[in-house]
Design a protein around this motif. Structure first.
Motif, PDB file in Angstrom:
ATOM      1  N   GLY B  33       0.792  -1.218   0.000  1.00 14.96           N
ATOM      2  CA  GLY B  33       0.000   0.000   0.000  1.00 14.96           C
ATOM      3  C   GLY B  33       0.828   1.272   0.000  1.00 14.96           C
ATOM      4  N   ALA B 199      -5.526   5.472  -3.633  1.00 15.95           N
ATOM      5  CA  ALA B 199      -6.245   5.459  -2.354  1.00 15.95           C
ATOM      6  C   ALA B 199      -7.384   4.435  -2.392  1.00 15.95           C
ATOM      7  N   ASP B 202      -5.793   0.850  -2.659  1.00 16.16           N
ATOM      8  CA  ASP B 202      -4.669   0.626  -1.757  1.00 16.16           C
ATOM      9  C   ASP B 202      -3.472   0.060  -2.534  1.00 16.16           C
ATOM     10  N   THR B 204       0.122  -0.478  -4.262  1.00 14.30           N
ATOM     11  CA  THR B 204       1.544  -0.323  -3.993  1.00 14.30           C
ATOM     12  C   THR B 204       2.195   0.205  -5.267  1.00 14.30           C
TER      13      THR B 204
END
Lengths: 325, 322
Positions: B33, B199, B202, B204
């Motif tokens: 994340g 957002a 989530d 990465t």
């Protein structure tokens, strides 16, 4: 559809081009030294007799009259009578055209498929033995005079080993026998066409292969190839679907140019193999001052080139969505 | 949990003039994340790290040593066919759209479907359905999937590429200069889109850019690269407030601040070194105002100074920066 409109426009252009070609041909043949009557007329004939014959072919009329007459006749599908064969030119062309289409389109399809496939592979595995071998092999035949390669092929495969007939398209024993079936006839034609087709293919394929190779090497540097690799696609999919498809575009462009340039090769091959096509007929007709026949054969060859160009343009639009006509 | 951990990565390109030492002893970790920015001048090895992670190196590039642990699994020794399933499915990439990242002869939707069908057992209809959802997610009308790349504007291409990167729901996305070629207004809307998606899903992310202001806007953590080395790595706030490496400091002073008082910019003197023959010791010593003899002789260790704040400088913490 804009594509249909484009094709109509192009067909009109082809028509105009043909008129120009016909005009140039008319002038060219009248400028040639020699007199057609000399060939067919007996020297012992009286001048009166000669004049009658000349009048029969319209050669006594003023040149502008001959020109207009010639244009009118062409558009009526009346190509006149051959001086030499004393038969309607239309019938002669109809006889020879299929043989030429078989040989030339066959050679183009095989040499371009071969060239594109090989070019694709040697660019992908750059610096390999295959690249060295096929480039050397291709360039050898690309540079060699086509009639020389043809004669050597005839000498080895027809004369020494007797694999193929020495010339022609139809074996008389097969075609005059009423019991011969379609299959036997097709086999006979295949046997006759193999050598000239191979020689013409060998002479043509190196061009498309080298263009494809260069184009492919350029395409492989494109970012969408990186995207394709990053997606995790297998090598073969990247090579064929993403790279080769784009790399083919310049090959299609060069095809349009190459067709015009390779007419000479076709004519020489037909002559070398006594192949009964338009190419050989052109040579024979020119040598015997057979104006109507030579003009018609030239015109049909020009038409073949123009049609090939149209095909290339349509193919290009089909391959590249960015092209809108 | 760490999604990606790069340990002591060394990657060279062999050229006729010798080896280009593009990545030298780089270590980096990215948690789930997290969005990490990789910033540095052109030619410092940012993209080389990106393509090393997916092992998309050109023929002359090779990884000499180091580990690339993706969810604990080392990618470096993995053969091509195993890497293929990691690509896009595990780690996908957002390319710079202006650079022809989309194949011009196929419909954009088909190019996304190609990636979905490759990695997942779904029908064509389901794949196209997914494309429609992705298009909505990136703020585009789903019908546009039927168009060819040349029918898109630069910003739309970039959105489509983002949609493509999200197609297989990857564990991580590497974004390589995704907004560099766009004008600032489109750039801003794309950055907003990326932040929104990040957002929402989530995500990465490893965000590669030469523009520290873009990085500051999108990333929680920042790694600063110089001449093939990561010289500093920390969270964005700390990095801006109290940098440890003189290069980071120089980089920050070469950017104007919109909100702060008007100051004269302090660009770093000199040029980045040639990576064919990089300087000995600390590669930055030739341009560093604080350089000592030690810097020329010894390669500084990449050390952790505070929690998750790393720097590679002999005198980190002792210098008065900012």
């Amino acid at each position: 559809m804009s594509m249909q409109k484009y094709i109509v426009k192009r067909i009109f252009q082809i028509f105009l081009t043909l008129i120009i070609i016909m005009t140039i041909m008319f002038i060219l043949f009248r400028m040639m030294p020699g007199d057609p009557t000399a060939f067919m007329l007996d020297t012992r004939m009286t001048p009166e007799h000669k004049a009658i014959i000349r009048a029969q072919f319209g050669l006594d009329k003023p040149i502008w009259y001959q020109y207009l007459f010639y244009l009118r006749n062409f558009f009526r599908g009346n190509f006149g009578r051959s001086f030499y064969y004393a038969r309607p030119v239309y019938d002669l062309v109809k006889e020879k055209l299929p043989a030429t289409i078989l040989l030339w389109t066959g050679a183009y399809i095989i040499s371009y498929s071969l060239g594109i496939t090989l070019g694709k592979i040697i660019a992908w595995r750059r610096g390999g033995k295959l690249e060295f071998g096929s480039t050397l092999f291709g360039l050898f035949f690309y540079c060699m005079p086509i009639f020389w390669v043809g004669l050597i092929a005839l000498w080895i495969f027809s004369y020494k080993f007797g694999f193929f007939p020495l010339g022609g398209l139809k074996g008389p024993d097969v075609w005059s026998d009423p019991s011969s079936g379609m299959l036997l006839k097709a086999y006979d034609v295949l046997k006759h066409v193999t050598l000239p087709l191979s020689v013409l293919t060998l002479a043509f394929f190196a061009g498309s292969m080298l263009v494809m190779r260069t184009s492919m090497l350029e395409t492989l540097r494109e970012d969408y190839i990186m995207t394709a690799r990053a997606k995790g696609l297998p090598e073969k999919t990247i090579r064929d679907r993403h790279a080769a498809r784009n790399a083919m575009l310049p090959v299609v462009t060069t095809f349009a140019i190459a067709v015009a340039g390779s007419v000479g090769g076709g004519v020489l091959t037909e002559t070398t193999f006594s192949y009964p096509g338009l190419g050989k007929m052109i040579v024979d007709a020119t040598l015997t001052f057979d104006y109507p026949l030579a003009q018609a054969s030239f015109l049909f060859i020009a038409l073949l080139v123009l049609v090939a160009n149209l095909v290339a343009d349509i193919l290009y639009a089909y391959l590249d969505p960015r092209i809108v006509y | 949990m760490k999604i990606l951990e790069v340990n002591n990565l060394r990657m060279y390109f062999s050229t006729k003039k010798g080896d280009v030492k593009a990545v030298e002893g780089v270590s980096l970790e990215i948690g789930k994340g997290e969005s990490v920015g990789l910033v540095g001048e052109s030619g410092c090895g940012k993209t080389s790290i990106g393509i090393s992670i997916l092992k998309l190196l050109p023929d002359n590039g090779r990884i000499l040593e180091g580990e690339i642990l993706f969810k604990g699994d080392d990618l470096v020794p993995k053969p091509e066919d195993e890497m293929r399933s990691v690509r896009w499915n595990g780690i996908s990439m957002i390319f710079q759209a202006a650079m022809n990242a989309l194949n011009p002869v196929y419909k954009v939707g088909d190019q996304i479907v190609e990636a979905i069908m490759l990695h997942e057992e779904v029908s064509k209809e389901e794949a196209y359905e997914r494309v429609a959802q992705l298009y909505e997610l990136v703020g585009m009308s789903p019908e546009r999937a039927e168009n060819y790349p040349h029918e898109y504007s630069g910003g739309m291409k970039q959105r489509a590429i983002i949609a493509m990167a999200l197609a297989c729901d990857p564990d991580m996305i590497i974004a390589d200069e995704p907004t560099t070629a766009l004008d600032v207004i489109v750039q801003d809307s794309i950055i907003k889109e990326i932040k929104k998606i990040q957002a929402k899903l989530d995500m990465t992310m490893l965000y590669i850019s030469h523009d520290i202001s873009v990085i500051a806007e999108t990333c929680e953590r920042i790694a600063v690269m110089y001449a093939g080395n990561v010289v500093e790595y920390s969270d964005s706030v700390t990095l801006f407030a109290s940098p440890l490496h003189p290069y980071t400091n120089g980089l920050l002073s070469s950017f104007p601040s919109i909100k702060g008082p008007l100051k004269k910019l302090n660009p770093i003197p000199g040029e980045p070194p040639n990576l064919l023959n990089p300087p000995t010791g600390c590669r930055f010593h030739t341009r560093c105002p604080f350089a000592q003899r030690l810097c020329k002789e010894q390669v500084p260790e990449f050390r952790e100074f505070q929690e998750r704040h790393y720097a590679a400088c002999h005198f980190a913490g002792e210098l008065s920066l900012r």
